[in-house]
Write a protein that holds these residues in place. Structure first.
Motif, PDB file in Angstrom:
ATOM      1  N   THR A   1      -7.456  -2.551  -3.534  1.00 18.19           N
ATOM      2  CA  THR A   1      -6.780  -3.813  -3.823  1.00 18.19           C
ATOM      3  C   THR A   1      -7.506  -4.563  -4.929  1.00 18.19           C
ATOM      4  O   THR A   1      -6.877  -5.063  -5.857  1.00 18.19           O
ATOM      5  CB  THR A   1      -6.691  -4.682  -2.544  1.00 18.19           C
ATOM      6  OG1 THR A   1      -5.978  -3.944  -1.549  1.00 18.19           O
ATOM      7  CG2 THR A   1      -5.984  -5.991  -2.818  1.00 18.19           C
TER       8      THR A   1
ATOM      9  N   GLU B   1      -3.704  -0.866   6.911  1.00 15.01           N
ATOM     10  CA  GLU B   1      -2.334  -0.463   7.233  1.00 15.01           C
ATOM     11  C   GLU B   1      -2.320   0.188   8.611  1.00 15.01           C
ATOM     12  O   GLU B   1      -3.317   0.757   9.054  1.00 15.01           O
ATOM     13  CB  GLU B   1      -1.782   0.490   6.180  1.00 15.01           C
ATOM     14  CG  GLU B   1      -1.437  -0.242   4.898  1.00 15.01           C
ATOM     15  CD  GLU B   1      -0.639   0.609   3.943  1.00 15.01           C
ATOM     16  OE1 GLU B   1      -1.151   1.664   3.514  1.00 15.01           O
ATOM     17  OE2 GLU B   1       0.492   0.206   3.620  1.00 15.01           O
TER      18      GLU B   1
ATOM     19  N   ASP C   1       2.484  -2.690   7.394  1.00 13.35           N
ATOM     20  CA  ASP C   1       2.595  -1.949   6.137  1.00 13.35           C
ATOM     21  C   ASP C   1       2.360  -2.894   4.971  1.00 13.35           C
ATOM     22  O   ASP C   1       2.978  -3.957   4.895  1.00 13.35           O
ATOM     23  CB  ASP C   1       3.993  -1.333   6.040  1.00 13.35           C
ATOM     24  CG  ASP C   1       4.100  -0.249   4.986  1.00 13.35           C
ATOM     25  OD1 ASP C   1       3.109   0.029   4.291  1.00 13.35           O
ATOM     26  OD2 ASP C   1       5.193   0.324   4.861  1.00 13.35           O
TER      27      ASP C   1
ATOM     28  N   MET D   1       2.776  -3.841   1.103  1.00 21.13           N
ATOM     29  CA  MET D   1       3.722  -3.544   0.020  1.00 21.13           C
ATOM     30  C   MET D   1       3.498  -4.505  -1.138  1.00 21.13           C
ATOM     31  O   MET D   1       3.042  -5.626  -0.932  1.00 21.13           O
ATOM     32  CB  MET D   1       5.156  -3.676   0.510  1.00 21.13           C
ATOM     33  CG  MET D   1       5.518  -2.700   1.601  1.00 21.13           C
ATOM     34  SD  MET D   1       7.238  -2.880   2.095  1.00 21.13           S
ATOM     35  CE  MET D   1       7.089  -2.686   3.846  1.00 21.13           C
ATOM     36  N   SER D   2       3.851  -4.053  -2.329  1.00 22.07           N
ATOM     37  CA  SER D   2       3.677  -4.858  -3.525  1.00 22.07           C
ATOM     38  C   SER D   2       4.905  -4.734  -4.423  1.00 22.07           C
ATOM     39  O   SER D   2       5.565  -3.691  -4.446  1.00 22.07           O
ATOM     40  CB  SER D   2       2.448  -4.366  -4.295  1.00 22.07           C
ATOM     41  OG  SER D   2       2.340  -5.020  -5.535  1.00 22.07           O
TER      42      SER D   2
ATOM     43  N   GLU E   1       0.472   0.211  -3.788  1.00 22.14           N
ATOM     44  CA  GLU E   1       1.410  -0.164  -2.714  1.00 22.14           C
ATOM     45  C   GLU E   1       2.772  -0.604  -3.263  1.00 22.14           C
ATOM     46  O   GLU E   1       3.586  -1.166  -2.531  1.00 22.14           O
ATOM     47  CB  GLU E   1       0.804  -1.283  -1.862  1.00 22.14           C
ATOM     48  CG  GLU E   1      -0.516  -0.918  -1.216  1.00 22.14           C
ATOM     49  CD  GLU E   1      -0.415   0.240  -0.234  1.00 22.14           C
ATOM     50  OE1 GLU E   1       0.698   0.534   0.266  1.00 22.14           O
ATOM     51  OE2 GLU E   1      -1.449   0.862   0.048  1.00 22.14           O
TER      52      GLU E   1
END
Length: 183
Positions: free
Chosen positions: A23, A61, A132, A134-135, A142
């Motif tokens: 990240t 996750e 989960d 997410m991006s 992600e």
């Protein structure tokens, strides 16, 4: 048996460190960090403090939907609103939600009139159980293309859930954008 539990804990910690590193590397590659000073509030019945949604802490996750690092609820009437404390051109979101439900993000300039930005469907993620990550940012590991959007001006971000197993959860919502100059 005790050794096995210790090994799983060590593996879980290692995975958390790797996820945090990925990240941070992604953020460095983008040249942007999440908007700071975001506050969160909730309406309806839910467990845990809505401040968890904007605390910058991303659990691993597949983390449990009803664990201590997530806000969780069982009624689709619960609503969560993040206040960016200024108007931004919102460019991307990074969020962690339960994997088998639908989540809708909406934006507003005034906190009263919201327009739907995107809906995450239960099949959009990559994990089979739990939370989960997410991006909407292309190039992020992600990244989920189905939920990407064009930049929009907003001060408020609203999250609601529907469908799925009606065991809803969110652990983090990070908003990326550029502050809009006051006119």
């Amino acid at each position: 048996m005790a050794h096995h539990l210790t090994q799983n804990t060590a593996t879980s910690r290692w995975f958390s460190i790797v996820l945090l590193g990925v990240t941070l590397l992604s953020l460095a590659a983008w040249g942007a960090e999440p908007i700071q000073g975001v506050t969160a509030r909730g309406e309806g019945e839910f467990s845990n403090d809505p401040a968890l949604l904007a605390d910058g802490q991303i659990p691993p996750e597949e983390y449990g939907w009803n664990d201590d690092q997530a806000v969780y609820w069982t009624q689709p009437s619960a609503v969560f609103v993040l206040d960016l404390n200024a108007v931004y051109e919102v460019k991307d979101l990074l969020f962690m939600v339960d994997n088998n439900d639908n989540y809708t993000f909406s934006l507003s300039l005034d906190g009263k009139n919201f327009n739907r930005l995107l809906t995450v469907r239960s099949q959009d993620g990559e994990v089979s159980d739990g939370l989960d990550l997410m991006s909407t940012r292309s190039g992020d590991p992600e990244y989920v293309q189905m939920v990407d959007f064009k930049p929009v001006k907003a001060r408020y971000v609203k999250l609601v859930a529907s469908g799925g197993d009606e065991n809803y959860a969110a652990a983090e919502i990070q908003v990326f954008g550029t502050k809009v100059a006051v006119q």
